[in-house]
Design an enzyme around this catalytic site. Structure first.
Site, PDB file in Angstrom:
ATOM      1  N   LYS A 114     -11.263 -49.503 -29.678  1.00 11.71           N
ATOM      2  CA  LYS A 114     -11.607 -49.675 -28.264  1.00 11.71           C
ATOM      3  C   LYS A 114     -10.768 -50.761 -27.606  1.00 11.71           C
ATOM      4  O   LYS A 114     -10.327 -50.601 -26.468  1.00 11.71           O
ATOM      5  CB  LYS A 114     -13.102 -50.009 -28.110  1.00 11.71           C
ATOM      6  CG  LYS A 114     -13.989 -48.786 -28.319  1.00 11.71           C
ATOM      7  CD  LYS A 114     -15.407 -49.025 -27.871  1.00 11.71           C
ATOM      8  CE  LYS A 114     -16.251 -47.770 -28.127  1.00 11.71           C
ATOM      9  NZ  LYS A 114     -17.678 -48.024 -28.007  1.00 11.71           N
ATOM     10  N   LYS A 197     -13.159 -36.852 -33.053  1.00  8.86           N
ATOM     11  CA  LYS A 197     -14.628 -36.879 -33.039  1.00  8.86           C
ATOM     12  C   LYS A 197     -15.149 -36.527 -31.653  1.00  8.86           C
ATOM     13  O   LYS A 197     -14.613 -36.983 -30.646  1.00  8.86           O
ATOM     14  CB  LYS A 197     -15.057 -38.308 -33.407  1.00  8.86           C
ATOM     15  CG  LYS A 197     -16.542 -38.501 -33.539  1.00  8.86           C
ATOM     16  CD  LYS A 197     -16.879 -39.970 -33.728  1.00  8.86           C
ATOM     17  CE  LYS A 197     -16.774 -40.738 -32.413  1.00  8.86           C
ATOM     18  NZ  LYS A 197     -17.360 -42.085 -32.443  1.00  8.86           N
ATOM     19  N   LYS A 200     -19.302 -39.132 -26.382  1.00  4.54           N
ATOM     20  CA  LYS A 200     -19.829 -39.202 -25.017  1.00  4.54           C
ATOM     21  C   LYS A 200     -18.762 -39.684 -24.049  1.00  4.54           C
ATOM     22  O   LYS A 200     -18.832 -39.437 -22.859  1.00  4.54           O
ATOM     23  CB  LYS A 200     -21.035 -40.166 -24.964  1.00  4.54           C
ATOM     24  CG  LYS A 200     -22.309 -39.620 -25.581  1.00  4.54           C
ATOM     25  CD  LYS A 200     -23.488 -40.569 -25.319  1.00  4.54           C
ATOM     26  CE  LYS A 200     -24.131 -41.080 -26.560  1.00  4.54           C
ATOM     27  NZ  LYS A 200     -23.968 -42.424 -26.987  1.00  4.54           N
TER      28      LYS A 200
HETATM   29  P1  TYM Z   1     -23.741 -43.873 -30.430  1.00  2.00           P
HETATM   30  O1  TYM Z   1     -24.572 -43.995 -29.205  1.00  2.00           O
HETATM   31  O2  TYM Z   1     -22.266 -43.821 -30.271  1.00  2.00           O
HETATM   32  O3  TYM Z   1     -24.149 -42.586 -31.240  1.00  2.00           O
HETATM   33  C1  TYM Z   1     -25.490 -42.317 -31.601  1.00  2.00           C
HETATM   34  C2  TYM Z   1     -25.554 -41.643 -32.974  1.00  2.00           C
HETATM   35  O4  TYM Z   1     -24.839 -40.400 -32.956  1.00  2.00           O
HETATM   36  C3  TYM Z   1     -23.884 -40.383 -34.020  1.00  2.00           C
HETATM   37  N1  TYM Z   1     -22.695 -39.627 -33.549  1.00  2.00           N
HETATM   38  C4  TYM Z   1     -22.154 -38.592 -34.205  1.00  2.00           C
HETATM   39  N2  TYM Z   1     -22.491 -37.980 -35.357  1.00  2.00           N
HETATM   40  C5  TYM Z   1     -21.734 -36.928 -35.749  1.00  2.00           C
HETATM   41  N3  TYM Z   1     -20.669 -36.467 -35.025  1.00  2.00           N
HETATM   42  C6  TYM Z   1     -20.295 -37.049 -33.868  1.00  2.00           C
HETATM   43  N4  TYM Z   1     -19.263 -36.574 -33.161  1.00  2.00           N
HETATM   44  C7  TYM Z   1     -21.067 -38.165 -33.401  1.00  2.00           C
HETATM   45  N5  TYM Z   1     -20.980 -38.965 -32.307  1.00  2.00           N
HETATM   46  C8  TYM Z   1     -21.984 -39.851 -32.426  1.00  2.00           C
HETATM   47  C9  TYM Z   1     -23.547 -41.840 -34.262  1.00  2.00           C
HETATM   48  O5  TYM Z   1     -23.012 -42.045 -35.544  1.00  2.00           O
HETATM   49  C10 TYM Z   1     -24.910 -42.491 -34.088  1.00  2.00           C
HETATM   50  O6  TYM Z   1     -25.685 -42.376 -35.264  1.00  2.00           O
HETATM   51  N6  TYM Z   1     -23.687 -48.513 -32.316  1.00  2.00           N
HETATM   52  C11 TYM Z   1     -24.470 -47.290 -32.217  1.00  2.00           C
HETATM   53  C12 TYM Z   1     -25.832 -47.500 -31.617  1.00  2.00           C
HETATM   54  C13 TYM Z   1     -26.689 -48.532 -32.280  1.00  2.00           C
HETATM   55  C14 TYM Z   1     -27.388 -48.385 -33.509  1.00  2.00           C
HETATM   56  C15 TYM Z   1     -28.103 -49.606 -33.692  1.00  2.00           C
HETATM   57  C16 TYM Z   1     -27.484 -47.367 -34.440  1.00  2.00           C
HETATM   58  C17 TYM Z   1     -26.973 -49.774 -31.806  1.00  2.00           C
HETATM   59  N7  TYM Z   1     -27.837 -50.398 -32.644  1.00  2.00           N
HETATM   60  C18 TYM Z   1     -28.891 -49.805 -34.809  1.00  2.00           C
HETATM   61  C19 TYM Z   1     -28.268 -47.580 -35.571  1.00  2.00           C
HETATM   62  C20 TYM Z   1     -28.963 -48.782 -35.743  1.00  2.00           C
HETATM   63  C21 TYM Z   1     -23.718 -46.303 -31.340  1.00  2.00           C
HETATM   64  O7  TYM Z   1     -22.920 -46.670 -30.520  1.00  2.00           O
HETATM   65  O8  TYM Z   1     -24.125 -45.018 -31.475  1.00  2.00           O
END
Ligand code: TYM
Length: 334
Positions: A114, A197, A200
């Site tokens: 990023k 990947k 969003k």
């Molecule tokens: P975020 O919001 O980017 O994504 C949420 C969850 O979706 C999964 N994910 C995917 N899995 C498979 N294929 C994809 N293309 C894909 N895109 C997203 C992510 O791996 C995630 O599980 N940092 C985290 C949010 C967070 C969090 C936490 C998660 C903050 N605190 C504590 C677990 C525990 C994030 O940005 O996820």
């Protein structure tokens, strides 16, 4: 015996979740919520690391919560809340930042990607400390497991390192959490660019399947997904990334095995296969979308549910934080 703890969350960084969030995380959450004492947050503080319109961020936060519920997370069983409603997250994050190495945080690949994309001037300190806040989320609740997609694995590993470091310095305080990653669905790829990947924050919308899209739009995106010129429905991640990604999505949403889907479409073209997948996607997302939109039509009720759940979360989080403050030597307020 009390149930083991589960913690996970998503950023409210778009108007809708995408199918990678659904298959990579939400489906696991739904399956695990019976056996675990589960906490699911909408991590709005994390979302502030990207530019946001304030009114839109509020709306995205409600939308994310509504999609959790619509996808089957039950707010009477699991604790589903908004991260900023529980101040202990930011407070523990500060304490953990004091035991995190500068180099250690700098090695996080998501930060490296990023910061490269945004450039040095647009890269905030918040983006750098983002994984420390994520560690605080998980450790406040003494989580045993953290179900996530593949891209969050390194952050959960940092969380484990910080928990172990704190425990050895100050005495056992935190549960050391395990990441839980469903290998076959850990990474769903963009339909137009099947080696990247699905995200969003993708630059183009054409390769992203949104949970809240009109079903006709999702069907069209499936029909236009990038494949190859071979014409046979066969899983081969190296040679056929597009078709393989579609097979993974098909299998995940139907609970079927990939070979059985390959058999069904043997000798038929990609058109038939995509039509079949489009039907699967519409059948799965249609009801989720309707439930989410119904929940969003009564924001006051949704806010009430989130407030009640935040109170439950706060009771757990403040206990951990008080213990941490004591252990590091902060003077208690008389
Ligand atoms: P975020 O919001 O980017 O994504 C949420 C969850 O979706 C999964 N994910 C995917 N899995 C498979 N294929 C994809 N293309 C894909 N895109 C997203 C992510 O791996 C995630 O599980 N940092 C985290 C949010 C967070 C969090 C936490 C998660 C903050 N605190 C504590 C677990 C525990 C994030 O940005 O996820």
């Amino acid at each position: 015996m009390s149930k083991p703890r589960l913690y996970s969350g998503m950023q409210p960084s778009a108007d809708s979740l995408q199918i990678g969030n659904y298959i990579g995380a939400l489906m696991q959450w739904r399956d695990l919520q019976e056996a675990y004492d589960a906490f699911f947050s909408v991590v709005d503080l994390h979302a502030l690391t990207q530019p946001n319109d304030p009114a839109e961020l509020r709306e995205k936060t409600r939308r994310t919560a509504a999609q959790y519920i619509a996808a089957g997370i039950e707010p009477s069983k699991s604790t589903l809340y908004v991260q900023s409603h529980v101040p202990a997250h930011a407070e523990l994050s500060w304490i953990l930042s004091t035991i995190t190495g500068f180099g250690e945080a700098g090695r996080m690949t998501q930060f490296k990607d990023k910061s490269q994309r945004y450039g040095a001037d647009a890269t905030s300190v918040g983006l750098f400390t983002y994984p420390v806040l994520m560690a605080a989320d998980i450790l406040l609740y003494q989580a045993d497991i953290v179900p996530v997609g593949d891209d969050q694995k390194q952050h959960v590993e940092l969380t484990r390192d910080l928990a172990e470091r704190f425990n050895s310095r100050y005495g056992t305080t935190f549960t050391v959490p395990m990441p839980v990653i469903q290998q076959d669905t850990a990474r769903i790829y963009d339909l137009q660019n099947p080696t990247a990947k699905m995200s969003k924050s993708a630059e183009s919308d054409a390769g992203v399947l949104w949970l809240l899209d009109d079903p006709a739009v999702s069907a069209k995106k499936v029909m236009r997904a990038v494949t190859d010129s071979e014409g046979s429905v066969r899983y081969d991640r190296e040679e056929k990334p597009g078709v393989s990604n579609l097979l993974v999505i098909y299998a995940a949403l139907t609970g079927r095995q990939i070979p059985s889907i390959e058999d069904e479409y043997a000798g038929r073209g990609y058109g038939d296969f995509k039509k079949g997948l489009a039907e699967v996607v519409v059948a799965e997302f249609g009801p989720v979308r309707e439930r989410a939109l119904a929940l969003l039509s009564d924001p006051a009720e949704l806010d009430r549910v989130l407030a009640a759940n935040a109170a439950r979360a706060e009771a757990v989080a403040t206990r951990t934080l008080a213990d941490v403050y004591d252990r590091v030597g902060l003077l208690r307020r008389a």
